[in-house]
Design a protein around this motif. Structure first.
Motif, PDB file in Angstrom:
ATOM      1  N   SER A 123       0.704  -1.355   0.036  1.00  0.00           N
ATOM      2  CA  SER A 123       0.141   0.006   0.072  1.00  0.00           C
ATOM      3  C   SER A 123       0.768   1.191  -0.007  1.00  0.00           C
ATOM      4  N   ASN A 124       2.067   1.100  -0.113  1.00  0.00           N
ATOM      5  CA  ASN A 124       3.192   2.513  -0.178  1.00  0.00           C
ATOM      6  C   ASN A 124       2.755   3.131   0.965  1.00  0.00           C
ATOM      7  N   TYR A 127      -1.147   6.119  -0.932  1.00  0.00           N
ATOM      8  CA  TYR A 127      -1.577   7.124  -2.079  1.00  0.00           C
ATOM      9  C   TYR A 127      -2.967   6.600  -2.364  1.00  0.00           C
ATOM     10  N   LEU A 128      -3.208   5.372  -2.475  1.00  0.00           N
ATOM     11  CA  LEU A 128      -4.583   5.094  -2.781  1.00  0.00           C
ATOM     12  C   LEU A 128      -5.573   4.743  -1.868  1.00  0.00           C
ATOM     13  N   LEU A 129      -5.393   4.118  -0.557  1.00  0.00           N
ATOM     14  CA  LEU A 129      -6.286   3.930   0.402  1.00  0.00           C
ATOM     15  C   LEU A 129      -6.859   5.248   0.915  1.00  0.00           C
ATOM     16  N   GLN A 130      -6.053   6.168   0.955  1.00  0.00           N
ATOM     17  CA  GLN A 130      -6.536   7.654   1.163  1.00  0.00           C
ATOM     18  C   GLN A 130      -7.771   8.019   0.631  1.00  0.00           C
ATOM     19  N   ALA A 149       5.712   3.046   4.975  1.00  0.00           N
ATOM     20  CA  ALA A 149       4.679   2.541   5.974  1.00  0.00           C
ATOM     21  C   ALA A 149       4.402   3.916   6.744  1.00  0.00           C
ATOM     22  N   ARG A 150       5.429   4.357   7.474  1.00  0.00           N
ATOM     23  CA  ARG A 150       5.408   5.454   8.588  1.00  0.00           C
ATOM     24  C   ARG A 150       4.615   6.440   7.864  1.00  0.00           C
ATOM     25  N   THR A 151       4.955   6.907   6.592  1.00  0.00           N
ATOM     26  CA  THR A 151       4.226   8.128   5.966  1.00  0.00           C
ATOM     27  C   THR A 151       2.602   7.766   5.936  1.00  0.00           C
ATOM     28  N   ALA A 152       2.152   6.506   5.474  1.00  0.00           N
ATOM     29  CA  ALA A 152       1.064   6.221   5.571  1.00  0.00           C
ATOM     30  C   ALA A 152       0.184   6.253   6.665  1.00  0.00           C
ATOM     31  N   ILE A 153       0.819   5.712   7.969  1.00  0.00           N
ATOM     32  CA  ILE A 153       0.313   5.883   9.272  1.00  0.00           C
ATOM     33  C   ILE A 153       0.095   7.304   9.618  1.00  0.00           C
ATOM     34  N   GLU A 154       1.160   8.085   9.393  1.00  0.00           N
ATOM     35  CA  GLU A 154       0.866   9.612   9.756  1.00  0.00           C
ATOM     36  C   GLU A 154      -0.186  10.213   8.988  1.00  0.00           C
ATOM     37  N   LYS A 155      -0.329   9.650   7.834  1.00  0.00           N
ATOM     38  CA  LYS A 155      -1.738  10.284   7.068  1.00  0.00           C
ATOM     39  C   LYS A 155      -3.036   9.602   7.606  1.00  0.00           C
TER      40      LYS A 155
END
Ligand SMILES: [Zn+2]
Length: 425
Positions: A123-124, A127-130, A149-155
């Motif tokens: 899921s990088n 970018y998409l799940l958002q 993954a950390r960037t995703a979790i922060e989002k």
């Protein structure tokens, strides 16, 4: 199949079998194309790394004579490749638009809502799940690269830092839930243990769940001579024929397919559990398989000749760049995609011919391309140095890049696109 990669026997003699097919286990002996040696393409050295050696691995691609899966042997453990992966999906506008459109389509077509569950594998940075999360559809990402993954979790996108496979899928089903939609974009090619991965996808699906997979289309790769999309992180190259065969072997039924322009021509394959009799198979599935068969992809002879075409593309590019250099013209690159490592190494183009490249991703700026050590700068460098030619390395985004960089016309600058044959515009 083991969870780790097959390591090539270092004592292999030229002409001996290279290994076993990643899908069917047959011996591999038929070369599709041999692109020589190249370093790992997503490892961008920093200035302090430049005096260290870099390991080069062979980019020798085989085609399985039994199932026609085009594949590279894996030489590096996936942990090494993906643990600090500098590719953040969110740095391309056209890719984000593609993802938002996908999300809207899936919500409409399959009636997804607050009571559904969407899982993305690889899921990088979210970018998409958002886009699903914005529409209040519950999501879960699985991403092995911890920094991304950390960037995703922060989002705010729930993300597990794990490699995906059957075992993780069983754990997810036991501890969380099966999913209404399971998706994997540009991940299938990167999976060393293909059968375990596809089995995991099936395990995650609800009885009426839908799986979508996007991957570069081998037919387009061959037609457009996209040899630079072959790199160490991409182990397998799929046609509709092989993708269908692999999914069916794991109890999945392919019921629809879309041809996309992303990554130089991709497929989006829709599958469900084989037992889901209510889902009708759309006519596009057999139509595409017929087209691939007509193009020769259902016989081993159809895979011959690609290597020669690739050589022609190389010669034309090298000729152009050498001529430009002799004329005193300055050539800069645009972009630092993974594919640039293959292109530059196979063509033997170093920083004597391309002074620098630029990239929008701050994670790459200030670093160097692997092997060639061509420096990567912020895109402003182009305006400051006014090169005569800008070689577009991520040619799949050429329209977007030409749009952003059209100011090079002010000083008569021109764009160079290397694939399928060098073109100057
Ligand atoms: Zn095979």
């Amino acid at each position: 199949m083991s969870a780790t990669n097959t390591i090539t026997s270092s004592g292999a003699q030229p002409g001996t079998a290279a290994g076993r097919c990643r899908f069917c286990g047959s011996a591999l002996s038929r070369t599709f194309v041999d692109l020589g040696m190249s370093p790992l393409c997503e490892t961008y050295p920093s200035a302090s790394d430049l005096n260290r050696g870099e390991i080069y691995y062979p980019l020798h691609v085989y085609v399985c004579e039994h199932c026609f899966l085009v594949q590279l042997e894996s030489y590096e453990s996936p942990e090494n490749i993906f643990s600090d992966y500098p590719y953040f999906s969110s740095y391309s506008d056209s890719w984000l638009k593609h993802c938002e459109d996908y999300c809207e389509k899936m919500i409409r077509r399959f009636g997804l809502g607050e009571g559904s569950f969407v899982t993305e594998v690889a899921s990088n940075d979210g970018y998409l799940l958002q886009y699903f999360a914005r529409r209040r559809v519950p999501v879960l990402g699985v991403e092995p690269a911890a920094n991304v993954a950390r960037t995703a979790i922060e989002k705010g996108i729930p993300t597990l830092v794990e490699f995906f496979g059957a075992e993780l899928a069983r754990t997810l089903v036991a501890t969380r839930s099966c999913a209404d939609l399971v998706l994997g974009n540009n991940v299938l090619a990167q999976v060393p243990d293909l059968n375990d991965f596809v089995e995991g996808l099936k395990i995650l699906l609800k009885p009426r769940g839908v799986l979508t997979l996007e991957f570069p289309h081998l037919l387009r790769l061959m037609e457009q001579r996209q040899f630079d999309t072959i790199y160490h992180e991409h182990f397998s190259y799929f046609s509709m024929l092989t993708a269908t065969r692999i999914l069916e072997a794991h109890g999945l039924k392919v019921f629809d397919v879309e041809e996309l322009s992303t990554h130089g021509g991709s497929l989006r394959v829709f599958a469900c559990r084989a037992g889901d009799v209510e889902r009708r198979v759309e006519p596009g599935v057999s139509e595409l398989i017929e087209r691939e068969t007509a193009a020769g992809l259902a016989s081993i002879e159809g895979y011959q000749g690609f290597a020669e075409m690739v050589k022609g593309t190389k010669w034309a590019l090298v000729e152009f760049i050498l001529t430009a250099a002799r004329q005193g013209k300055r050539v800069a690159g645009y972009g630092a995609p993974g594919k640039s490592a293959t292109l530059l190494h196979y063509c033997g183009i170093g920083k004597d011919l391309i002074e620098f490249t630029v990239d929008r991703s701050p994670h790459k700026q200030g670093r160097f391309l692997p092997g060639t050590h061509i420096p990567i700068y912020h895109p402003d460098r182009i305006r400051e140095t006014r090169p005569d030619y800008v070689l577009i390395l991520p040619w799949n985004l050429k329209d977007e890049i030409m749009q952003q960089m059209q100011f090079i016309r002010e000083w008569g600058g021109r764009f160079v696109v290397p694939i399928p044959e060098v073109s100057v515009c």
